[in-house]
Write a protein that holds these residues in place. Sequence first.
Motif, mmCIF file in Angstrom:
data_model
loop_
_atom_site.group_PDB
_atom_site.id
_atom_site.type_symbol
_atom_site.label_atom_id
_atom_site.label_comp_id
_atom_site.label_asym_id
_atom_site.label_seq_id
_atom_site.Cartn_x
_atom_site.Cartn_y
_atom_site.Cartn_z
ATOM 1 N N VAL A 42 24.361 -3.991 -12.565
ATOM 2 C CA VAL A 42 24.380 -4.874 -13.729
ATOM 3 C C VAL A 42 23.548 -4.228 -14.828
ATOM 4 O O VAL A 42 22.398 -3.842 -14.594
ATOM 5 N N ALA A 43 24.129 -4.090 -16.009
ATOM 6 C CA ALA A 43 23.432 -3.538 -17.167
ATOM 7 C C ALA A 43 23.093 -4.693 -18.108
ATOM 8 O O ALA A 43 23.987 -5.372 -18.615
ATOM 9 N N VAL A 44 21.799 -4.913 -18.305
ATOM 10 C CA VAL A 44 21.313 -6.025 -19.121
ATOM 11 C C VAL A 44 20.636 -5.464 -20.373
ATOM 12 O O VAL A 44 19.712 -4.652 -20.255
ATOM 13 N N PRO A 45 21.068 -5.894 -21.565
ATOM 14 C CA PRO A 45 20.352 -5.474 -22.766
ATOM 15 C C PRO A 45 18.912 -5.989 -22.719
ATOM 16 O O PRO A 45 18.670 -7.151 -22.386
ATOM 17 N N PHE A 64 12.961 -11.870 -10.438
ATOM 18 C CA PHE A 64 14.294 -11.484 -10.888
ATOM 19 C C PHE A 64 14.758 -10.207 -10.180
ATOM 20 O O PHE A 64 15.831 -10.161 -9.585
ATOM 21 N N VAL A 65 13.914 -9.190 -10.231
ATOM 22 C CA VAL A 65 14.258 -7.910 -9.619
ATOM 23 C C VAL A 65 14.405 -8.045 -8.110
ATOM 24 O O VAL A 65 15.337 -7.493 -7.513
ATOM 25 N N ALA A 76 20.133 -2.139 -14.425
ATOM 26 C CA ALA A 76 19.712 -1.245 -15.500
ATOM 27 C C ALA A 76 19.393 -2.110 -16.708
ATOM 28 O O ALA A 76 20.245 -2.861 -17.179
ATOM 29 N N VAL A 77 18.157 -2.025 -17.172
ATOM 30 C CA VAL A 77 17.752 -2.698 -18.410
ATOM 31 C C VAL A 77 17.921 -1.661 -19.506
ATOM 32 O O VAL A 77 17.321 -0.584 -19.459
ATOM 33 N N HIS A 103 17.306 1.643 -7.571
ATOM 34 C CA HIS A 103 17.806 0.275 -7.688
ATOM 35 C C HIS A 103 17.569 -0.384 -9.034
ATOM 36 O O HIS A 103 18.360 -1.213 -9.464
ATOM 37 N N VAL A 104 16.478 -0.043 -9.697
ATOM 38 C CA VAL A 104 16.124 -0.664 -10.975
ATOM 39 C C VAL A 104 15.713 0.427 -11.945
ATOM 40 O O VAL A 104 14.817 1.219 -11.644
ATOM 41 N N TRP A 105 16.381 0.462 -13.100
ATOM 42 C CA TRP A 105 16.088 1.466 -14.108
ATOM 43 C C TRP A 105 15.875 0.790 -15.460
ATOM 44 O O TRP A 105 16.569 -0.175 -15.793
ATOM 45 N N PHE A 106 14.973 1.330 -16.229
ATOM 46 C CA PHE A 106 14.761 0.946 -17.622
ATOM 47 C C PHE A 106 15.166 2.154 -18.449
ATOM 48 O O PHE A 106 14.496 3.192 -18.407
#
Length: 121
Positions: A42-45, A64-65, A76-77, A103-106
């Motif tokens: 999921v890509a979130v602005p 959330f994460v 991905a933020v 798993h989680v990227w900024f």
Amino acid sequence: MTVQTVNGTVVLHLPVEGAPIATGQDALDLLGDAWGSGAELVAVPASRLAASFFDLRSGHAGEFVQKLVNYRMRLAVLGDISAQVAASDALGAFVVESNRGAHVWFLDGPDELARRLAQTG
């Protein structure tokens, strides 16, 4: 919401416009949308994330994460969060550590996401 395959990964892109996102319930709602679309990531602005998400003391980012990671959904933020990082050493450390994983990227935006997915799949 749009769904596209980016370097072999099905990505659900949230629109810039919409309600702020921060809580565990928001994560569960997002999971439903992602699963319904067959997305793997999921890509979130960044602009969609509530201010409380970036205040780690609120617990919103962690909750959330954690919900997404527990259900094996990558996040991905996308967007500039330099002001928030500059205001919080803890957030800066969280971003650096997250970006080391899978798993989680900024990230700065869709182009950087495409590059990262080309490297890791």
